[in-house]
Design an enzyme around this catalytic site. Sequence first.
Site, PDB file in Angstrom:
ATOM      1  N   ASN A  53     -30.780  39.699  12.802  1.00 31.66           N
ATOM      2  CA  ASN A  53     -30.976  40.854  11.933  1.00 31.66           C
ATOM      3  C   ASN A  53     -32.297  41.550  12.252  1.00 31.66           C
ATOM      4  OD1 ASN A  53     -33.216  39.933   9.866  1.00 31.66           O
ATOM      5  ND2 ASN A  53     -31.852  38.191  10.153  1.00 31.66           N
ATOM      6  N   TYR A 154     -36.778  40.224  -0.866  1.00 31.99           N
ATOM      7  CA  TYR A 154     -36.747  41.630  -0.457  1.00 31.99           C
ATOM      8  C   TYR A 154     -36.873  42.540  -1.677  1.00 31.99           C
ATOM      9  CZ  TYR A 154     -35.158  40.374   4.256  1.00 31.99           C
ATOM     10  OH  TYR A 154     -35.078  39.877   5.526  1.00 31.99           O
ATOM     11  N   LYS A 180     -40.110  32.392   1.202  1.00 36.18           N
ATOM     12  CA  LYS A 180     -40.849  33.550   1.719  1.00 36.18           C
ATOM     13  C   LYS A 180     -40.401  34.817   1.006  1.00 36.18           C
ATOM     14  CE  LYS A 180     -40.188  35.448   5.906  1.00 36.18           C
ATOM     15  NZ  LYS A 180     -40.150  35.502   7.381  1.00 36.18           N
ATOM     16  N   LYS A 182     -41.227  39.323   0.672  1.00 38.93           N
ATOM     17  CA  LYS A 182     -41.763  40.516   1.306  1.00 38.93           C
ATOM     18  C   LYS A 182     -42.913  41.096   0.492  1.00 38.93           C
ATOM     19  CE  LYS A 182     -38.641  40.300   4.503  1.00 38.93           C
ATOM     20  NZ  LYS A 182     -39.004  39.892   5.879  1.00 38.93           N
ATOM     21  N   ASP A 211     -44.718  38.156   3.831  1.00 43.47           N
ATOM     22  CA  ASP A 211     -44.395  38.854   5.071  1.00 43.47           C
ATOM     23  C   ASP A 211     -44.554  40.354   4.870  1.00 43.47           C
ATOM     24  OD1 ASP A 211     -43.316  39.821   7.431  1.00 43.47           O
ATOM     25  OD2 ASP A 211     -41.316  38.982   7.120  1.00 43.47           O
ATOM     26  N   GLU A 237     -47.773  36.820   7.090  1.00 44.26           N
ATOM     27  CA  GLU A 237     -46.965  37.108   8.287  1.00 44.26           C
ATOM     28  C   GLU A 237     -46.991  38.575   8.692  1.00 44.26           C
ATOM     29  OE1 GLU A 237     -42.210  37.010   9.471  1.00 44.26           O
ATOM     30  OE2 GLU A 237     -42.991  35.550   8.037  1.00 44.26           O
ATOM     31  N   GLU A 263     -42.178  37.744  15.903  1.00 42.88           N
ATOM     32  CA  GLU A 263     -40.738  37.986  15.892  1.00 42.88           C
ATOM     33  C   GLU A 263     -40.353  39.278  16.603  1.00 42.88           C
ATOM     34  OE1 GLU A 263     -39.205  40.113  11.957  1.00 42.88           O
ATOM     35  OE2 GLU A 263     -40.422  38.363  11.454  1.00 42.88           O
ATOM     36  N   ASP A 290     -38.149  34.898  18.681  1.00 43.80           N
ATOM     37  CA  ASP A 290     -36.727  34.699  18.389  1.00 43.80           C
ATOM     38  C   ASP A 290     -35.951  34.890  19.684  1.00 43.80           C
ATOM     39  OD1 ASP A 290     -34.063  34.900  17.608  1.00 43.80           O
ATOM     40  OD2 ASP A 290     -34.446  36.299  15.969  1.00 43.80           O
ATOM     41  N   HIS A 320     -38.011  33.300  14.040  1.00 48.37           N
ATOM     42  CA  HIS A 320     -37.347  34.264  13.158  1.00 48.37           C
ATOM     43  C   HIS A 320     -35.835  34.207  13.387  1.00 48.37           C
ATOM     44  CE1 HIS A 320     -35.442  38.328  13.152  1.00 48.37           C
ATOM     45  NE2 HIS A 320     -36.036  38.469  11.988  1.00 48.37           N
ATOM     46  N   GLU A 339     -36.390  29.573  10.500  1.00 41.98           N
ATOM     47  CA  GLU A 339     -36.148  30.396   9.325  1.00 41.98           C
ATOM     48  C   GLU A 339     -34.709  30.210   8.850  1.00 41.98           C
ATOM     49  OE1 GLU A 339     -37.355  34.895   7.994  1.00 41.98           O
ATOM     50  OE2 GLU A 339     -36.621  34.636  10.037  1.00 41.98           O
ATOM     51  N   TYR A 341     -31.759  32.165   6.024  1.00 45.42           N
ATOM     52  CA  TYR A 341     -31.391  33.178   5.033  1.00 45.42           C
ATOM     53  C   TYR A 341     -30.242  32.627   4.198  1.00 45.42           C
ATOM     54  CZ  TYR A 341     -34.168  36.492   7.754  1.00 45.42           C
ATOM     55  OH  TYR A 341     -35.191  37.128   8.412  1.00 45.42           O
TER      56      TYR A 341
END
Length: 387
Positions: A53, A154, A180, A182, A211, A237, A263, A290, A320, A339, A341
């Site tokens: 992503n 996010y 983590k 944002k 991040d 980050e 990343e 990554d 990442h 990482e 998600y």
Amino acid sequence: MRIIDIREVTRPIASPIRNAYIDFSKMTTSLVAVVTDVIRDGRRVVGYGFNSNGRYGQGGLIRERFRDRILEAAPESLLNDAGDNLDPHRVWAAMMGNEKPGGHGERSVAVGTIDMAVWDAVAKIEEKPLFRHLADLHRRSADPRVFVYAAGGYYYPGKDNGALRAEMRSYLDRGYTVVKMKIGGAPLDEDRARIEAVLDEIGSEGRLAVDANGRFDLETGIAYAKMLRDYRIFWYEEIGDPLDYALQAAMSEFYDAPMATGENLFSHQDARNLLRYGGMRPDRDFLQFDCALSYGLVEYLRTLDVLRQFGWSPTRCIPHGGHQMSLNIAAGLGLGGNESYPDLFQPYGGFPDGVAVEDGHITMPDLPGIGFEGKRDLAQEMRALAE
């Protein structure tokens, strides 16, 4: 033994979320199938790959340049010396024929996507998990237990701090010990309130990383650093533009706690420049290169060689992307983790079905190849492309 076809389809992984720099409302990924003439367990061996992503699907580059270079190469030129398997390094060289050095933007993503599928096919032909294949190649012991952290936090329409707390709580409840979120997409005081809400929620049960997604100039990066000093942050980050090594070096003068970046660096040359000029500290900082975005594992091995030359341990690498390819690299080559998600970018993120997070770690299952077939929803999409 030969590759008989390479197929690509561009798939949406859109979500109404944003970080400090971009939103993901139109995000896509390329799904690739490398079809071979090898038969295992009555089925043709097919290797699969996709890009991470944050970078869009690369169908045009794959179909117009890199696919045909492989298919037009003499089949024997893509095999290992024994002639009993594909050689990813030789396939990579065929893809990169007639390409000038430098310019590591989108083509690195296209090559990395195909490279992932090639390694998947290689390990399936060997009839072993990729992480064990990599450990054997490099004469080391594989460690199937891999550290993972939960990436999220996010900005989302209507998402208040209560929803942010609930999200982070859900990660702890699923076994993660590091989460983590944002920052940089809101004013500093608002981000401070968001950080304090999460820290209050997780307490001593976990650690928080933040991040900025490359958003800050030096002044803003320093202002956030001064604010973050008040908290026990796991890492800070991607503070500024990924190629602004002077900014990253300057930040080490203002922030003693761990930082992370990498990343959006897509070659071993970029990694070398980061270590030369970016002020990164091998005793505390983390590198997030990554492979799916940076020409694949063939190039990632060169990057690991650069790290060794600069006195860095591979345990400082936590890639990442949240994909199973990096999990296999971590288990096979001794990286520091990966990482994850838990809720986003499905079905491409996550682990094979039944793999649980325990005390911030997962244990790799013994599935042939990268292990995509162990994740039912992802395997269905992959097989639809190949068959």
